[in-house]
Scaffold this motif. Structure first.
Motif, PDB file in Angstrom:
ATOM      1  N   ASN A 106       4.733  24.181   1.280  1.00 43.23           N
ATOM      2  CA  ASN A 106       5.001  23.885  -0.130  1.00 43.23           C
ATOM      3  C   ASN A 106       3.817  23.319  -0.897  1.00 43.23           C
ATOM      4  OD1 ASN A 106       8.024  24.391  -0.541  1.00 43.23           O
ATOM      5  ND2 ASN A 106       7.913  23.315   1.411  1.00 43.23           N
ATOM      6  N   ARG A 107       2.719  23.051  -0.216  1.00 41.65           N
ATOM      7  CA  ARG A 107       1.532  22.511  -0.884  1.00 41.65           C
ATOM      8  C   ARG A 107       1.013  23.562  -1.871  1.00 41.65           C
ATOM      9  NH1 ARG A 107      -0.831  20.721   3.287  1.00 41.65           N
ATOM     10  NH2 ARG A 107      -0.328  18.555   2.905  1.00 41.65           N
ATOM     11  N   PRO A 108       0.663  23.152  -3.072  1.00 41.04           N
ATOM     12  CA  PRO A 108       0.122  24.122  -4.035  1.00 41.04           C
ATOM     13  C   PRO A 108      -1.123  24.815  -3.475  1.00 41.04           C
ATOM     14  CG  PRO A 108       0.598  22.036  -5.120  1.00 41.04           C
ATOM     15  CD  PRO A 108       0.762  21.802  -3.648  1.00 41.04           C
ATOM     16  N   THR A 109      -1.257  26.078  -3.789  1.00 40.43           N
ATOM     17  CA  THR A 109      -2.415  26.836  -3.327  1.00 40.43           C
ATOM     18  C   THR A 109      -3.387  27.029  -4.492  1.00 40.43           C
ATOM     19  OG1 THR A 109      -1.250  28.897  -3.774  1.00 40.43           O
ATOM     20  CG2 THR A 109      -1.177  28.073  -1.521  1.00 40.43           C
TER      21      THR A 109
ATOM     22  N   LYS B 145      -2.586  16.874  -6.717  1.00 40.11           N
ATOM     23  CA  LYS B 145      -2.545  15.405  -6.709  1.00 40.11           C
ATOM     24  C   LYS B 145      -1.101  14.920  -6.796  1.00 40.11           C
ATOM     25  CE  LYS B 145      -4.152  11.251  -9.096  1.00 40.11           C
ATOM     26  NZ  LYS B 145      -3.005  10.532  -8.630  1.00 40.11           N
ATOM     27  N   GLU B 146      -0.335  15.512  -7.693  1.00 48.05           N
ATOM     28  CA  GLU B 146       1.074  15.129  -7.844  1.00 48.05           C
ATOM     29  C   GLU B 146       1.849  15.408  -6.553  1.00 48.05           C
ATOM     30  OE1 GLU B 146       4.917  16.539 -10.453  1.00 48.05           O
ATOM     31  OE2 GLU B 146       2.960  16.556 -11.437  1.00 48.05           O
ATOM     32  N   PHE B 147       1.595  16.565  -5.954  1.00 50.71           N
ATOM     33  CA  PHE B 147       2.277  16.914  -4.702  1.00 50.71           C
ATOM     34  C   PHE B 147       1.922  15.905  -3.608  1.00 50.71           C
ATOM     35  CE2 PHE B 147       2.563  18.982  -0.580  1.00 50.71           C
ATOM     36  CZ  PHE B 147       3.827  19.545  -0.627  1.00 50.71           C
ATOM     37  N   ASN B 148       0.632  15.613  -3.466  1.00 47.27           N
ATOM     38  CA  ASN B 148       0.201  14.672  -2.425  1.00 47.27           C
ATOM     39  C   ASN B 148       0.745  13.270  -2.676  1.00 47.27           C
ATOM     40  OD1 ASN B 148      -1.173  16.623  -0.960  1.00 47.27           O
ATOM     41  ND2 ASN B 148      -3.104  16.253  -2.006  1.00 47.27           N
ATOM     42  N   ASP B 149       0.831  12.879  -3.942  1.00 49.27           N
ATOM     43  CA  ASP B 149       1.406  11.562  -4.267  1.00 49.27           C
ATOM     44  C   ASP B 149       2.893  11.510  -3.898  1.00 49.27           C
ATOM     45  OD1 ASP B 149      -1.043  10.732  -5.225  1.00 49.27           O
ATOM     46  OD2 ASP B 149      -0.487  10.904  -7.348  1.00 49.27           O
TER      47      ASP B 149
ATOM     48  N   ASN C   1       5.849   7.621   7.801  1.00 46.81           N
ATOM     49  CA  ASN C   1       6.246   6.229   7.574  1.00 46.81           C
ATOM     50  C   ASN C   1       6.074   5.819   6.110  1.00 46.81           C
ATOM     51  OD1 ASN C   1       7.076   5.730  10.197  1.00 46.81           O
ATOM     52  ND2 ASN C   1       5.022   5.155  10.855  1.00 46.81           N
ATOM     53  N   VAL C   2       5.064   6.356   5.445  1.00 50.24           N
ATOM     54  CA  VAL C   2       4.876   6.077   4.015  1.00 50.24           C
ATOM     55  C   VAL C   2       6.043   6.673   3.229  1.00 50.24           C
ATOM     56  CG1 VAL C   2       3.400   6.523   2.004  1.00 50.24           C
ATOM     57  CG2 VAL C   2       2.363   5.925   4.215  1.00 50.24           C
ATOM     58  N   LEU C   3       6.404   7.892   3.584  1.00 57.42           N
ATOM     59  CA  LEU C   3       7.543   8.553   2.931  1.00 57.42           C
ATOM     60  C   LEU C   3       8.826   7.759   3.158  1.00 57.42           C
ATOM     61  CD1 LEU C   3       8.822  11.105   1.542  1.00 57.42           C
ATOM     62  CD2 LEU C   3       9.171  11.962   3.868  1.00 57.42           C
ATOM     63  N   VAL C   4       9.072   7.374   4.403  1.00 58.98           N
ATOM     64  CA  VAL C   4      10.291   6.638   4.743  1.00 58.98           C
ATOM     65  C   VAL C   4      10.329   5.310   3.997  1.00 58.98           C
ATOM     66  CG1 VAL C   4      11.484   5.429   6.613  1.00 58.98           C
ATOM     67  CG2 VAL C   4      10.625   7.747   6.972  1.00 58.98           C
ATOM     68  N   ALA C   5       9.216   4.594   3.992  1.00 56.66           N
ATOM     69  CA  ALA C   5       9.173   3.297   3.298  1.00 56.66           C
ATOM     70  C   ALA C   5       9.477   3.471   1.813  1.00 56.66           C
ATOM     71  CB  ALA C   5       7.811   2.633   3.498  1.00 56.66           C
ATOM     72  N   ARG C   6       8.933   4.509   1.227  1.00 55.79           N
ATOM     73  CA  ARG C   6       9.173   4.761  -0.199  1.00 55.79           C
ATOM     74  C   ARG C   6      10.658   5.006  -0.462  1.00 55.79           C
ATOM     75  NH1 ARG C   6       5.571   9.382  -2.403  1.00 55.79           N
ATOM     76  NH2 ARG C   6       3.984   7.828  -1.973  1.00 55.79           N
ATOM     77  N   ARG C   7      11.274   5.855   0.361  1.00 55.68           N
ATOM     78  CA  ARG C   7      12.695   6.163   0.171  1.00 55.68           C
ATOM     79  C   ARG C   7      13.582   4.951   0.470  1.00 55.68           C
ATOM     80  NH1 ARG C   7      10.372   9.543  -2.162  1.00 55.68           N
ATOM     81  NH2 ARG C   7      10.446  11.777  -1.767  1.00 55.68           N
TER      82      ARG C   7
END
Length: 195
Positions: A29-32, A115-119, A126-132
């Protein structure tokens, strides 16, 4: 039950299988980056479109009354004359200038999207989990379990009726389930080194 579901979810998210699925999701799904457009490629594309348009017109002429056929033949001649403009150096230069700006805009848009996708999609699970988890803790802290419903199941107080679906889901799950999930989330955040 809430504790069991949360424990299962945590175990799965910490598994190699989930990490692989997340990495695969990111890759898919990362932009190409956009393919830069060239003058030659754009001229070839436009010529192909024009040829298709001419061919379609020639086919439709056969179905027209004779007086309209003559008008369509004139239009086809004009399109054929327009084709010769593709070899004009000044036209190529204008197209090159236009494409350079278009390529620059496409690159800029790609970089913003990346940049938006990576953010929004960190590679570290773990960063994703912490955010959610933080989002859940913050949202669940706003739920008023004493809010009243009318006979149709809508909130009497409009500010609660205007809440999003996640807030309403937590309300309907009930205070015991949400409190259990909230305590679990807060403990998990501590394990992840988050306040």
């Amino acid at each position: 039950m809430a504790q069991a579901v949360a424990t299962f979810g945590k175990a799965y998210i910490q598994s190699d299988a989930f990490k692989k699925r997340w990495a695969d999701y990111l890759e898919a799904n990362r932009p190409t980056p956009p393919a830069p457009k060239t003058v030659e490629g754009e001229i070839a594309r436009q010529k192909k479109e024009m040829e298709k348009g001419i061919k379609d017109m020639e086919e439709s002429i056969k179905q027209m009354p004779p007086d309209q056929q003559a008008q369509m033949q004139d239009a086809i001649k004009a399109m054929r004359a327009q084709e010769s403009q593709y070899d004009d150096p000044s036209m190529k230069q204008m197209l090159a200038t236009s494409l350079a700006q278009e390529n620059l805009d496409a690159k800029r848009q790609y970089e913003e999207n990346l940049k938006e996708f990576n953010d929004d999609h960190p590679t570290d699970v773990n960063v994703l989990v912490a955010r959610r988890l933080k989002e859940f803790v913050d949202l669940s802290g706003t739920v008023n379990f004493d809010a009243k419903l009318d006979a149709n199941g809508s909130f009497v107080d409009q500010k609660y009726e205007n809440q999003d679906g996640n807030w309403k889901f937590l309300y309907r799950a009930g205070k015991p389930a949400v409190d259990t999930a909230r305590a679990f989330a807060q403990e998990w955040l501590k394990e992840l080194g988050q306040p």
